[in-house]
Design an enzyme around this catalytic site. Structure first.
Site: not given
Ligand code: ISL
Ligand code: CA
Length: 547
Positions: A98, A199, A250, A314-315
């Site tokens: 990641d 990310d 992402e 995980h989100d």
């Molecule tokens: O979590 C979300 C909505 O429920 C997503 O919008 C997410 O916050 C967004 O896609 C970004 O996610 C990524 O970056 C964040 C981290 O908290 C997330 O776990 C990661 O997947 C900040 O680094």
């Protein structure tokens, strides 16, 4: 269309802190991943995406990095990581890390120096602005807080954070920042990793001049700003083109047309992407909406770029709970959703535990939850005077902790995840839903996923086939065709709790067919497909050979 190893690959996402704990501290760890590699290999997946395990104060579960070239103590050591990499490669699988470079932790030495004074060498490594009329420089919201700006008393300026206060955004306009990131990327790539999941990579470029937003609640102004493609093309030139790796961006707030600018085969930016038209913008299942999104993305991408297919990570809440039926039809529904993700165009992702039909969770109080996004939102809303119970209820379905409860390995204490106290509660349904049960049950979601994944290895039509929807206006049945050369696969999904009649599209009437896979055991080969009835959450794949 160019054929590559990563287009034929299936990715298994390991949220290591919830995967398997080998030292009893209540957190999963890299050694735990090593111990379970044969389980992952047996499923048949090709690439393991590991969520961040860099040194971090862990405010956002590893997405707040304080040292990009060291391992977080609770995950293990660099030796553990190198052993993991070796063991994964021994099993002919690959590792995707990641890459979190839109922001660091506020404990990163870079930020500590940057905030120390207005004139230090790293001040411009982050985004500092003077107050405007004694307040925040503009009205932008962050993902996790009412403002992207945090006031720093010492230097009487604000710094920008697109996520938590503890996650200051790096200033990508600064070439020194970009060079430092590229150096770090080479550090990991030269160890032999096989790719990066990047990310929120489309947030690196900020809107010039930081103007107030018309509607600050729609935070899409954080992404896809001018300059982003120059950064990614420079990253490709400086780093990525020198390695044979998979890169997946992402990319929140992206449309298919803009998506092609990131993942187009001719763009020299990224190989593939995740968009969020479903995960972020479809709170519960909407069959017609889902078909429309798949249609638009296929039309824009087919033959030009590579998309991903996922419904949870995980989100985002476990798919069988959020988009399926995690109750009386949990097994059928989990298999139907898996069939859909693995037969639609694009790279399929399996989120750990999805392969045994793990579900979302409902803990009893906000204290049981860990997710900073949910806890910040709860605090913000309650401070507005809203009823705490009602706020809590409103956040349950989409809390990121739904997907972060530990893997349920067996029905013993703590589901066999840890000998210690788990960092987050185990889902109470672990006694019925666990790996050991799945491995002993020939009808389990696990063995169905194994079949689905094996099919991909033997049937290029699943990977490279064209796509056509034959059911556009039906809000339960999803019927589509993948075509490659003379092979056509017809996928029929009954996304409902009721029996649904099905009529074979006339174009298939006289073709030779065979049943490739079904999630019901009583489908007979000679079953007359012209007119039939599909059971609740029934999925079937037929192959037709065009003579
Ligand atoms: O979590 C979300 C909505 O429920 C997503 O919008 C997410 O916050 C967004 O896609 C970004 O996610 C990524 O970056 C964040 C981290 O908290 C997330 O776990 C990661 O997947 C900040 O680094
Ligand atoms: Ca541990």
């Amino acid at each position: 269309m160019k054929r590559t190893w990563w287009k034929e690959a299936i990715v298994y996402q390991v949220y290591w802190r919830s995967f398997y704990d080998t030292n009893g501290d209540g957190y999963g760890d890299l050694k735990g991943v090593i111990e379970k590699l044969d389980y992952i290999k047996e499923l048949g997946v090709d690439i393991i995406w590991l969520n961040p395990f860099y040194e971090s104060p862990d405010k956002d579960n590893g997405y707040d990095i304080s040292n990009y070239e060291a391992i977080m103590e609770k995950a293990g050591t660099m030796a553990d990581f190198e052993e993991l990499l070796t063991e994964v490669h021994k099993r002919d699988m690959k590792v995707m890390m990641d890459l979190v470079v839109n922001h660091t932790s506020d404990q990163h030495p870079w930020f500590i120096e940057s905030r120390s004074s207005k004139d230090n060498a790293k001040r411009d490594w982050y985004i500092w602005k003077d107050p405007k009329n004694g307040k925040e420089p503009n009205n932008w919201r962050s993902y996790f807080t009412p403002s992207v700006w945090e006031y720093d008393e010492k230097t009487d300026q604000y710094y920008m954070h697109s996520f938590a206060v503890e996650q200051p955004d790096l200033n990508w306009k600064n070439k020194e920042v970009r060079e430092a990131i590229y150096k770090m990327m080479r550090f990991w790539l030269d160890k032999g990793i096989n790719g990066f999941r990047m990310d929120v990579i489309n947030l690196l470029a900020k809107l010039e001049g930081f103007p107030d937003a018309e509607n600050p609640l729609n935070i899409s102004y954080l992404g896809n700003n001018p300059g982003i493609h120059e950064y990614l093309q420079e990253m490709h030139e400086e780093v990525l083109k020198h390695y044979d790796v998979l890169t997946v961006g992402e990319i929140p707030f992206v449309t298919p047309e803009d998506g092609l600018k990131y993942a187009g085969e001719d763009r020299n930016e990224l190989n593939t992407l995740f968009h969020f038209e479903i995960a972020d913008d479809m709170p519960t299942w909407d069959m017609l909406g889902y078909k429309e999104i798949q249609e638009r993305w296929h039309k824009a991408f087919y033959g030009k770029g590579w998309n991903s297919q996922f419904l949870n990570n995980h989100d985002h809440t476990r798919q069988v709970t959020r988009y399926g039926n995690d109750n009386e039809y949990r097994i059928e529904s989990a298999k139907l959703l898996g069939t859909m993700i693995h037969t639609l165009p694009g790279m399929p992702y399996v989120f750990q535990g999805e392969e045994i039909g793990m579900t979302g969770v409902r803990f009893h109080s906000i204290e049981d939850y860990n997710d900073i996004a949910m806890k910040n939102k709860y605090k913000e809303e309650v401070e507005k005077g809203r009823d705490p119970e009602e706020v809590f209820e409103s956040l349950l379905l989409l809390s990121r902790d739904n997907s972060r409860t530990p893997i349920q390995w067996n029905s013993s204490k703590n589901a066999g995840f840890t000998e210690g106290t788990p960092w987050i509660n185990i889902n109470p349904n672990y006694k019925e839903i666990n790996v050991e049960e799945a491995l002993h049950n020939p009808n389990s979601v696990y063995y169905y996923y194994k079949k689905l994944i094996a099919l991909r290895k033997e049937n290029p039509v699943m990977v490279y086939g064209d796509y056509e929807d034959y059911s556009a206006d039906d809000d339960h049945l999803y019927v589509y065709v993948r075509t490659l050369d003379h092979v056509r696969w017809l996928v029929i999904l009954n996304h409902s709790d009721h029996n649904t009649p099905f009529k074979l599209p006339a174009v298939f009437n006289d073709k030779e067919k065979r049943l490739v896979l079904s999630n019901y055991n009583d489908v007979k080969e000679e079953d007359s497909l012209i007119e039939t009835t599909l059971g609740p959450h029934e999925a079937r794949i037929y192959e037709f050979i065009k003579r």
